[in-house]
Design an enzyme around this catalytic site. Structure first.
Site, PDB file in Angstrom:
ATOM      1  N   GLU A 181     -81.514  14.039  51.143  1.00 43.14           N
ATOM      2  CA  GLU A 181     -81.040  14.454  49.818  1.00 43.14           C
ATOM      3  C   GLU A 181     -79.807  13.679  49.347  1.00 43.14           C
ATOM      4  O   GLU A 181     -78.719  14.247  49.180  1.00 43.14           O
ATOM      5  CB  GLU A 181     -80.737  15.955  49.794  1.00 43.14           C
ATOM      6  CG  GLU A 181     -81.944  16.814  50.097  1.00 43.14           C
ATOM      7  CD  GLU A 181     -81.695  18.301  49.852  1.00 43.14           C
ATOM      8  OE1 GLU A 181     -80.545  18.678  49.577  1.00 43.14           O
ATOM      9  OE2 GLU A 181     -82.654  19.066  49.919  1.00 43.14           O
ATOM     10  N   GLU A 370     -88.506  19.970  53.775  1.00 43.74           N
ATOM     11  CA  GLU A 370     -87.850  21.284  53.650  1.00 43.74           C
ATOM     12  C   GLU A 370     -88.521  22.084  52.551  1.00 43.74           C
ATOM     13  O   GLU A 370     -88.845  21.538  51.500  1.00 43.74           O
ATOM     14  CB  GLU A 370     -86.369  21.155  53.256  1.00 43.74           C
ATOM     15  CG  GLU A 370     -85.462  20.605  54.309  1.00 43.74           C
ATOM     16  CD  GLU A 370     -84.011  20.519  53.844  1.00 43.74           C
ATOM     17  OE1 GLU A 370     -83.586  21.301  52.960  1.00 43.74           O
ATOM     18  OE2 GLU A 370     -83.304  19.633  54.357  1.00 43.74           O
TER      19      GLU A 370
HETATM   20  C1  FCB Z   1     -80.977  21.646  51.202  1.00 41.45           C
HETATM   21  C2  FCB Z   1     -80.288  21.100  52.434  1.00 41.45           C
HETATM   22  C3  FCB Z   1     -80.374  22.000  53.616  1.00 41.45           C
HETATM   23  C4  FCB Z   1     -80.210  23.457  53.245  1.00 41.45           C
HETATM   24  C5  FCB Z   1     -81.121  23.823  52.106  1.00 41.45           C
HETATM   25  C6  FCB Z   1     -81.030  25.267  51.683  1.00 41.45           C
HETATM   26  O1  FCB Z   1     -80.396  21.096  50.073  1.00 41.45           O
HETATM   27  O2  FCB Z   1     -80.868  19.852  52.780  1.00 41.45           O
HETATM   28  O3  FCB Z   1     -79.414  21.579  54.553  1.00 41.45           O
HETATM   29  O4  FCB Z   1     -78.903  23.732  53.000  1.00 41.45           O
HETATM   30  O5  FCB Z   1     -80.866  23.017  51.008  1.00 41.45           O
END
Ligand code: FCB
Length: 464
Positions: A181, A370
Site C-alpha cells: 500500500e 488483504e
Molecule cells: C491496511 C493495512 C493493514 C491493516 C488494514 C486494516 O491498510 O495494510 O496493515 O492495517 O489496512
C-alpha cells in the site's frame, strides 16, 4: 442462535456454497510485522519509524504501541499450529527491515534473518505457503533520520535489503511482495501525517510516492537476481471503487480526482509507465511545486512486468467536492452498513476493482493480499466469540472472489485480514480485525465464529 451452537444440519443449510477454487488457488490469512510481533528490542532489532511514532504522545489512540502486540515473535510456533488447525493454506507475513538491517544498511543482523527463515520453514512443514512482504511500513528510524522515503537513496537501500533477504530466504519463500500500500505510506504518512513518520507536506508526499514505486522496481530486480526462476514477485496496492455521491458534473469531477489520487497514481506507473497527467497537473497547480522526482529511466524500472498484482480491498469510497487543497474532494456520508472503522461494506466492490485491473490495465495473476473488517466484538464466553458481522463480511467477499473468477480474473490467492486481532496503527488495539480473538493481557488466542466458518468453508471447498 449463534453459528457455533446451531445443529450441524442447520449450519450447513445456512452456509453458502463455496466457489470452486481453480487449480493452485489457496485460501490464506495475512498479518504484518509491527502489528503482531512485539519483542521490538530482541535479538538486535533496530528502531523503526513506527516505534518512534507510537511512542510520540498523541499519535496513537490510548498511547498504544507495538512493544508487545500479539507477542508473535515468541509465540510464532503456536500461531502456526493455530493456522494449520484452521485449514489456512497461505500465510502472508511481513519482514521487519530493522530486524535485518538495524540501521537500514551496513551490518546484517543474522538473528533477524534466522527468525524469518524458521518461520517460513515452519509454515512449509505445516503445508502452508509463505508469502513475504518486504515493506509493511516499518522503515528503520536511522534511514528516516537521513530523510526517509523523501530521499531517493532510500529506494537504493531498499533494493539492497531485498537482495539480502532474497538470498537468505529464496529457497523457502516463493512469493514476494515488495511494497504494501504505497498510497498509505506516501499520503497518510507524509501529507496527512496520521501514520508514521507523521509528516504533513504534499510535495514531500509526492516525492515519497515516486521513491516507493522506484523502490518496488529496484527491489523486484534485486529479488529476481537472488531468487530461483520459479519465484514470483509483485506489489500490493489498495484499490477502491470511487463513487460520486450525486450524479452531477461536480461530483463526477470529484470522483475522477479521488480515483486519480488513490488508484491511478499507482496503477498507471506500474502498468503503463507514466503518472496520470491530469493528476500531475493538479498537484503542480495546487502545490505550486514541480513534480520532478522521476529521473530518466525510472518509469521503465517501475513498469517492468510483475508476476502478479497484490490487491488489498476493504471498501468503496463515496465522494463529493470540497474546497480543501490540493484535492478538493472529501468523503461523503456512507450509504448502508459500515464496519467499526466506518468503512462502507460492499463485496461487489472487490469484483469491480478486479474487473478494472483486468480490462483497463493487465490481465495478470491476482493475489488478494488483504480483505477484512473490524467490529466491536463482544467478550469471549466459554471459549466462544460470535462475530456475525465479520462472518457475513467474509462470506460476502468470498462470494465476490468466486464471481471475479467466473468473470475471468485470474485470482490465485485470498488472504483474510487478519489472522489475529492486532495493533491497528493509529487506532491502537481498539479496532479488532482478527478472525482470531487475542486477549492482550493473557495473550490467549480464541478463534471467533468467523474463523470457524472460514475453516469449514475451506474444508467444503476442498471436498466438493
Ligand atoms: C491496511 C493495512 C493493514 C491493516 C488494514 C486494516 O491498510 O495494510 O496493515 O492495517 O489496512
Amino acid at each position: 442462535m449463534s453459528a457455533t451452537d446451531a445443529t450441524p444440519a442447520a449450519r450447513a443449510a445456512a452456509e453458502p456454497q463455496p466457489f470452486t477454487p481453480p487449480p493452485g488457488f489457496r485460501f490464506g490469512a495475512a498479518t504484518a510485522a509491527y502489528q503482531i510481533e512485539g519483542s521490538t528490542l530482541a535479538d538486535g532489532r533496530g528502531e523503526s519509524i513506527w516505534d518512534r511514532f507510537a511512542h510520540t504522545p498523541g499519535m496513537v489512540l490510548n498511547g498504544d504501541t507495538g512493544d508487545v502486540a500479539c507477542d508473535h515473535y515468541r509465540r510464532w510456533r503456536q500461531d502456526l499450529d493455530l493456522m494449520a488447525s484452521l485449514q489456512i493454506e497461505s500465510y502472508r507475513f511481513s519482514i521487519a527491515w530493522p530486524r535485518i538491517l538495524p540501521t537500514g544498511n551496513g551490518t546484517v543482523n543474522q538473528r533477524g534473518l534466522d527468525f524469518y527463515k524458521r518461520l517460513a520453514e515452519g509454515l512449509r512443514e505445516r503445508g502452508i505457503e509463505p508469502v513475504a512482504t518486504l515493506y509493511h511500513w516499518d522503515l528503520p528510524q536511522a534511514l528516516q533520520n537521513a530523510g526517509g522515503w523523501a530521499q531517493r537513496d532510500t529506494a537504493l537501500r531498499f533494493a539492497e535489503y531485498a537482495r539480502i533477504v532474497g538470498a537468505e530466504l529464496g529457497g523457502v519463500v516463493e512469493s514476494w511482495i515488495t511494497q504494501n500500500e504505497p498510497w498509505c505510506t506516501a499520503f497518510l504518512g507524509h501529507a496527512y501525517g496520521t501514520k508514521a513518520p507523521g509528516i504533513r507536506d504534499w510535495p514531500t508526499a509526492l516525492r515519497v510516492s515516486h521513491h516507493l514505486l522506484l523502490s518496488h522496481g529496484l527491489a523486484a530486480q534485486a529479488l529476481r537476481a537472488a531468487l530461483p526462476d520459479s519465484a514470483e514477485v509483485g506489489i500490493a496496492l489498495n484499490l477502491f471503487p470511487v463513487v460520486p455521491a450525486r450524479d452531477d458534473e461536480e461530483h463526477h469531477e470529484a470522483a475522477r480526482i479521488r480515483d486519480g489520487y488513490v488508484n491511478r497514481w499507482f496503477l498507471d506507473p506500474v502498468f503503463r509507465g507514466a503518472y496520470p497527467e491530469d493528476m500531475v497537473q493538479q498537484y503542480e497547480r495546487e502545490t505550486g511545486t514541480a513534480f520532478d522526482a522521476p529521473q530518466d529511466g525510472d518509469m521503465d524500472i517501475i513498469s517492468a512486468p510483475n508476476d502478479f498484482l497484490g490487491v488489498n480491498y476493504y471498501n468503496p469510497m463515496r465522494v463529493e467536492p470540497s474546497d480543501e487543497a490540493p484535492l478538493r474532494v472529501r468523503d461523503a456520508t456512507s450509504v448502508g452498513p459500515v464496519t467499526g472503522m466506518g468503512w462502507e461494506i460492499k463485496p461487489a466492490g472487490l469484483r469491480e476493482v478486479l474487473a478494472r485491473v483486468r480490462t483497463e490495465y493487465q490481465d495478470l495473476p491476482i493475489m488478494i493480499t488483504e480483505n477484512g473488517s473490524a467490529f466491536d466484538d463482544g467478550a469471549v464466553v466459554d471459549g466462544h466469540l460470535d462475530d456475525p458481522q465479520r462472518l457475513a463480511y467474509l462470506a460476502g467477499h468470498l462470494e465476490a472472489v468466486g464471481q471475479a473468477i467466473a468473470d475471468g480474473s485470474d485470482v490465485r490467492r485470498y488472504h483474510v485480514w487478519s489472522l489475529l486481532d492486532n495493533f491497528e496503527w493509529e487506532e491502537g488495539y481498539d479496532q479488532r480485525f482478527g478472525i482470531v480473538h487475542v486477549d492482550f493481557d493473557s495473550q490467549a488466542r480464541t478463534p471467533k465464529a468467523s474463523a470457524l466458518f472460514y475453516r469449514d468453508y475451506i474444508d467444503r471447498a476442498r471436498k466438493d
